[in-house]
Design an enzyme around this catalytic site. Structure first.
Site, PDB file in Angstrom:
ATOM      1  N   ARG A  99       0.756  -1.340   0.071  1.00 41.49           N
ATOM      2  CA  ARG A  99      -0.112   0.093  -0.081  1.00 41.49           C
ATOM      3  C   ARG A  99       0.833   1.395  -0.016  1.00 41.49           C
ATOM      4  NH1 ARG A  99      -2.985  -3.670   1.620  1.00 41.49           N
ATOM      5  NH2 ARG A  99      -1.216  -4.306   2.826  1.00 41.49           N
ATOM      6  N   THR A 100       1.821   1.297   0.944  1.00 41.72           N
ATOM      7  CA  THR A 100       2.684   2.565   1.016  1.00 41.72           C
ATOM      8  C   THR A 100       3.294   2.866  -0.201  1.00 41.72           C
ATOM      9  OG1 THR A 100       2.771   2.208   3.376  1.00 41.72           O
ATOM     10  CG2 THR A 100       4.083   3.775   2.541  1.00 41.72           C
ATOM     11  N   LYS A 133      27.460  -4.351  -4.096  1.00 39.83           N
ATOM     12  CA  LYS A 133      28.929  -3.970  -4.275  1.00 39.83           C
ATOM     13  C   LYS A 133      29.582  -3.472  -3.223  1.00 39.83           C
ATOM     14  CE  LYS A 133      27.880  -2.819  -9.172  1.00 39.83           C
ATOM     15  NZ  LYS A 133      27.833  -1.967  -9.931  1.00 39.83           N
ATOM     16  N   ARG A 155      11.648   3.781   2.919  1.00 39.54           N
ATOM     17  CA  ARG A 155      11.136   2.594   4.175  1.00 39.54           C
ATOM     18  C   ARG A 155      12.501   1.959   4.470  1.00 39.54           C
ATOM     19  NH1 ARG A 155       5.917  -0.937   4.315  1.00 39.54           N
ATOM     20  NH2 ARG A 155       4.949   0.960   4.957  1.00 39.54           N
ATOM     21  N   HIS A 197       5.907   5.595  11.485  1.00 46.14           N
ATOM     22  CA  HIS A 197       5.220   5.426  10.184  1.00 46.14           C
ATOM     23  C   HIS A 197       4.318   6.922   9.949  1.00 46.14           C
ATOM     24  CE1 HIS A 197       3.632   4.058   6.788  1.00 46.14           C
ATOM     25  NE2 HIS A 197       3.244   2.934   6.708  1.00 46.14           N
TER      26      HIS A 197
END
Ligand code: NCD
Length: 392
Positions: A99-100, A133, A155, A197
């Site tokens: 959703r986010t 890397k 996030r 959040h």
């Protein structure tokens, strides 16, 4: 405040972390939040107008859908759909999201911005970025800054990451436009570990307010993972800031000696704001049902299984879910209860209950788009207004 060796903050500091970045629910103060609610209503109306225009039956000889033509024809605020044209929204997601990520991408696209989603989840050796890397997140963020990302929505499983990023984006010394008149690269925290959040909290406040009519005189029950869900932690802080006469009941999962309670600073914040809160042990179903009968709103979350190690008994989630289960029986016993959930759903919601009239989760998720449109629009185009509302 703690800091990395490079001097960047690793936790929230209201002096450093300021609008137009949004990294912590503490920033959701009343004036700025009300402003964003108004903007969200405008965006919601805009989306409805857009859908009407788009779905308008076309005459056989009409030209293909053209926004410019439609704006001219309808004279509405459809022009907003182009307001972020030429802007870039970078989404850097180091944890799972449906959703986010999608609602932010949709929100940015609806306003005309270009969106890039970098999903960099899991082991370094499987990464499709230069993390494979050995590149550090700090260096990756440096690149996003050099590319003039208008917004970075991130996030991360690491609590420190968005705090570091927001500070880095404010530092113009290493950039190739040090003398440029403030080019805002806005950092938005889309979830950092079990900490915050804030955009979910903004969306949750908007949803509760829309359904309940206001953020006043409400009793809200929190059920599920009240200990580790960042959505709960953020919403509690946002309610402390923006609510009036709010009573909070926290159904604390208890297994043996094990009690999941919210972080103490969050509870202190509630006390300081005059929110009457209660930690309620719910050893059985009957206790939970009587609790649910005495509240207006229940905010559910799934148990955040990924945030626990061996300390979590394997059947913990199932036991707790059975006690708090939102099913037909509960909704009948509590006829005034409205249920919200940030999703994803797990065992705490009985199958098919998303169809229930007082289960608001699908509408709540849908409002994620207009709310995030309002946020992107305001953060990118009107940072001074957000600062004025928040700091004067
Ligand atoms: C929440 C999250 O990621 O914290 N999901 C979301 O953004 N809607 C809730 C959860 O994962 O339980």
């Amino acid at each position: 405040m703690s800091a990395t060796p490079s001097g960047l903050a690793t936790s929230y500091d209201p002096v450093i972390h300021r609008w137009p970045h949004l990294v912590h629910a503490d920033q959701l103060q009343r004036a700025v939040t009300n402003y964003l609610f108004e903007q969200s209503d405008v965006m919601l109306e805009l989306l409805k107008q857009r859908d009407r225009v788009k779905m308008r039956p076309k005459e056989p000889d009409s030209r293909p859908f053209s926004l410019g033509y439609e704006i001219g024809a309808y004279g509405t605020n459809l022009a907003l759909l182009r307001s972020l044209e030429s802007c870039i929204a970078l989404l850097h997601f180091q944890e799972a999201s449906t959703r986010t990520a999608t609602s932010f991408s949709t929100a940015a696209a609806r306003l005309g911005a270009q969106t890039f989603l970098i999903q960099d989840v899991g082991r370094a050796e499987d990464s499709l970025t230069s993390r494979r890397k050995g590149e550090t997140l700090r260096m990756t963020l440096e690149m996003y800054r050099q590319y003039h990302a208008d917004s970075l929505i991130m996030r991360s499983p690491n609590v420190a990451d968005p705090y570091m990023a927001a500070q880095l984006f404010d530092d113009y010394t290493g950039s190739h436009w040090p003398d440029h008149d403030k080019r805002w690269g806005v950092v938005i925290n889309a979830g950092n570990g079990d900490d915050q959040h804030p955009t979910q909290a903004l969306l949750d406040l908007y949803s509760i307010r829309k359904v309940a009519g206001s953020l006043s005189d409400l009793t809200i029950l929190f059920a599920g993972d009240v200990g580790r869900a960042r959505a709960v932690n953020s919403l509690l802080i946002a309610l402390a800031n923006c609510g009036n006469n709010i009573t909070v009941k926290l159904a604390v999962p208890v297994i043996g000696d094990y009690r999941l309670v919210p972080p103490q600073p969050t509870l202190d914040r509630l006390t300081q704001a005059g929110v009457n809160y209660e930690l309620v042990d719910v050893p059985d179903r009957a206790t939970f049902v009587s609790l649910a009968q005495a509240v207006d709103v229940a905010y559910y979350t799934r148990l955040q299984a990924e945030r626990y190690g061996a300390e979590l008994a394997p059947d913990f989630a199932a036991q707790n879910a059975a006690i708090i289960l939102m099913d037909e029986e509960l909704m009948t016993a509590a006829p005034n209860l409205h249920v919200f959930h940030p999703l994803p759903l797990r065992e705490e919601i009985a199958e098919g209950m998303e169809e229930h009239q007082r289960a608001l989760f699908r509408r709540q998720a849908g409002w994620g788009v207009p709310v995030r449109m309002a946020l992107l629009y305001s953060c990118i185009l009107y940072p001074e207004e957000l600062q004025r509302l928040a700091y004067t």
